[in-house]
Design an enzyme around this catalytic site. Sequence first.
Site, short mmCIF file in Angstrom:
data_model
loop_
_atom_site.label_atom_id
_atom_site.label_comp_id
_atom_site.label_asym_id
_atom_site.label_seq_id
_atom_site.Cartn_x
_atom_site.Cartn_y
_atom_site.Cartn_z
CB SER A 40 -0.96 0.02 1.19
OG SER A 40 -0.26 0.21 2.40
CE LYS A 85 -2.96 1.95 4.67
NZ LYS A 85 -2.85 1.22 3.44
#
Length: 175
Positions: A40, A85
């Site tokens: 990701s 993230k």
Amino acid sequence: MQQKLKKLVKEWLTPLAIAIILSILVQTYVAQAVKVPTGSMLPSIQVNDRLIMEKMVDFTTWEHGDIVVFNHDANDGKGTVRYVKRLIGLPGDTIEIRNGVLYRNGEQAAEAYLSVNMNYSFGPIQVPDEQYFFLGDNRNNSYDGHLWPNRFVPESELLGKVIFRFYPLSDIGTM
């Protein structure tokens, strides 16, 4: 022989105990190694990269673009997952994605770490007080705040800021 063994244990037991206690204290309160399990954050962080996060959250100043490790129940009651993230929205920010570009508080955000434009639209949304909004760098293939039913991350779930990559050795350095 028994005397030598006792002397050896006596000489090594205290330093070994101190080293173990210090290691536990550092990993609990100061810094910890983390392994990245997904793609990701491509291309910035690769699958299986090893990172160091500083864990002194109470003394951390969060800034747009920080790479953060946090635990979050993104699916409203289906279980907490650890994520790595990029911090996109601070409390009070308005976030919008249109025409493949991120807008923060009405202004286009500079995101040099992205390799492709986003192929979706999102928002506008406002980040609530004491909460944060995160996206992966692999925006078109990242399960993150733009898709989560529970899209905002409370401050209490933040574990630390990524400060260093130590593996692979070819990419060692600060983040």
